[in-house]
Design a protein around this motif. Sequence first.
Motif, PDB file in Angstrom:
ATOM      1  N   LEU B  49       0.836  -1.198   0.000  1.00  8.68           N
ATOM      2  CA  LEU B  49       0.000   0.000   0.000  1.00  8.68           C
ATOM      3  C   LEU B  49       0.876   1.255   0.000  1.00  8.68           C
ATOM      4  O   LEU B  49       0.611   2.212  -0.741  1.00  8.68           O
ATOM      5  N   GLN B  50       1.940   1.234   0.809  1.00  8.03           N
ATOM      6  CA  GLN B  50       2.844   2.385   0.867  1.00  8.03           C
ATOM      7  C   GLN B  50       3.484   2.641  -0.498  1.00  8.03           C
ATOM      8  O   GLN B  50       3.565   3.789  -0.949  1.00  8.03           O
ATOM      9  N   THR B  51       3.906   1.577  -1.171  1.00 13.44           N
ATOM     10  CA  THR B  51       4.532   1.720  -2.488  1.00 13.44           C
ATOM     11  C   THR B  51       3.550   2.344  -3.477  1.00 13.44           C
ATOM     12  O   THR B  51       3.901   3.268  -4.211  1.00 13.44           O
ATOM     13  N   TRP B  56       1.421   7.220  -6.403  1.00  9.58           N
ATOM     14  CA  TRP B  56       0.364   8.198  -6.673  1.00  9.58           C
ATOM     15  C   TRP B  56       0.814   9.615  -6.306  1.00  9.58           C
ATOM     16  O   TRP B  56       0.531  10.572  -7.020  1.00  9.58           O
ATOM     17  N   MET B  57       1.481   9.753  -5.182  1.00  6.86           N
ATOM     18  CA  MET B  57       1.978  11.069  -4.754  1.00  6.86           C
ATOM     19  C   MET B  57       2.947  11.608  -5.805  1.00  6.86           C
ATOM     20  O   MET B  57       2.914  12.789  -6.145  1.00  6.86           O
ATOM     21  N   HIS B  58       3.808  10.735  -6.280  1.00 14.00           N
ATOM     22  CA  HIS B  58       4.813  11.120  -7.264  1.00 14.00           C
ATOM     23  C   HIS B  58       4.147  11.494  -8.585  1.00 14.00           C
ATOM     24  O   HIS B  58       4.483  12.500  -9.207  1.00 14.00           O
ATOM     25  N   ALA B  59       3.171  10.692  -9.002  1.00 13.90           N
ATOM     26  CA  ALA B  59       2.524  10.902 -10.303  1.00 13.90           C
ATOM     27  C   ALA B  59       1.619  12.133 -10.299  1.00 13.90           C
ATOM     28  O   ALA B  59       1.561  12.854 -11.304  1.00 13.90           O
ATOM     29  N   VAL B  88      -0.646   4.902   6.575  1.00 10.72           N
ATOM     30  CA  VAL B  88       0.226   4.989   5.392  1.00 10.72           C
ATOM     31  C   VAL B  88       0.081   6.345   4.680  1.00 10.72           C
ATOM     32  O   VAL B  88       1.088   7.037   4.488  1.00 10.72           O
ATOM     33  N   PRO B  89      -1.143   6.782   4.305  1.00 11.19           N
ATOM     34  CA  PRO B  89      -1.239   8.108   3.694  1.00 11.19           C
ATOM     35  C   PRO B  89      -0.907   9.243   4.669  1.00 11.19           C
ATOM     36  O   PRO B  89      -0.408  10.296   4.253  1.00 11.19           O
ATOM     37  N   MET B  90      -1.148   9.022   5.968  1.00 10.49           N
ATOM     38  CA  MET B  90      -0.797  10.051   6.960  1.00 10.49           C
ATOM     39  C   MET B  90       0.719  10.256   6.981  1.00 10.49           C
ATOM     40  O   MET B  90       1.202  11.400   6.961  1.00 10.49           O
TER      41      MET B  90
END
Lengths: 177, 177
Positions: B49-51, B56-59, B88-90
């Motif tokens: 999930l972290q990967t 997504w953050m990068h893209a 994970v998103p936090m």
Amino acid sequence: MRVLGVDPGLTRCGLGVVEGGIGQPLRMVAVGVVRTPPGDDPAERLLSLQTEIDDWMHAHEPDAVAVERVFAKANIKGIMGTAQASAVPMLAAARRGLPLALHTPSEVKAAVTGNGRADKAQVTSMVTRILRLQVAPRPADAADALALAICHVWRGGAHDRIAQAVAAQQARAGARR
Amino acid sequence: MRVLGVDPGLTRCGLGVVEGGIGQPLRMVAVGVVRTPPGDDPAERLLSLQTEIDDWMHAHEPDAVAVERVFAKANIKGIMGTAQASAVPMLAAARRGLPLALHTPSEVKAAVTGNGRADKAQVTSMVTRILRLQVAPRPADAADALALAICHVWRGGAHDRIAQAVAAQQARAGARR
């Protein structure tokens, strides 16, 4: 075998590193507690915890990580933070490819005191004796983290011995074929 | 303003990116669901999930992250995984210094449908209409992630407008001094 035990929490997270194996005396390598202020942003608290755990991983290079399995208790608000905090050592272990185990509080108590319903004082007292410490580790979260690591060495060792016995058996069966 | 909405979960984690502002039409940038196999090691699931979230953050380079606030429900076992997944998103937001908000399900429902007790079909239908999508986003986790992002733009915008009004008021007061 060197194990990092983590008693997860946002307000107080216990960390303890223990080294040893089955039939060998165990040695405490490090113990401590990470605290993050309850008033801070929850994401910042998780990040502070991650930074500290990463530092511990780097400093002590454990072979395995043992985290207390989080259960729902009366305090639902606190339990969510604890569950989120438990994700941090889990991610740290997975990122490094280290084996990770979740042990329940009663498994840990049973491993160190022989009684799955032992109280905090009994756990601290046995941890102090097993690791031959001059001073009892404080607070209870620190003692719990050491207890988790001890439990992991002993249980992990047992698993290894069974695996070794099975492997030896198969090797003998192979030799007879 | 570009917001990544996350409906946390280990089995299914909804992700949705929405761009826009108050008084502007909102646009969907991306939507999807990350799935991890329930039989896998929990730490490996968190790492997968972290990967994905890091990708997504990068893209999509969001300006803010909105995560559903996790509450205890009947399914206690599931809720622990959900709470861990929400970390994970936090962490991803905190690591990048991005503002992070936790919105409750009823805040999100109220923001997109006007009714804090709306059902999943109503939320999906309003998300489809607000973002002028040709096809309703599926599964519900994906629609929920978009709803979180919409809620965040609208609520964040309101906070910004209040902050702007206060700043303007203070500037006027300063000018009169």
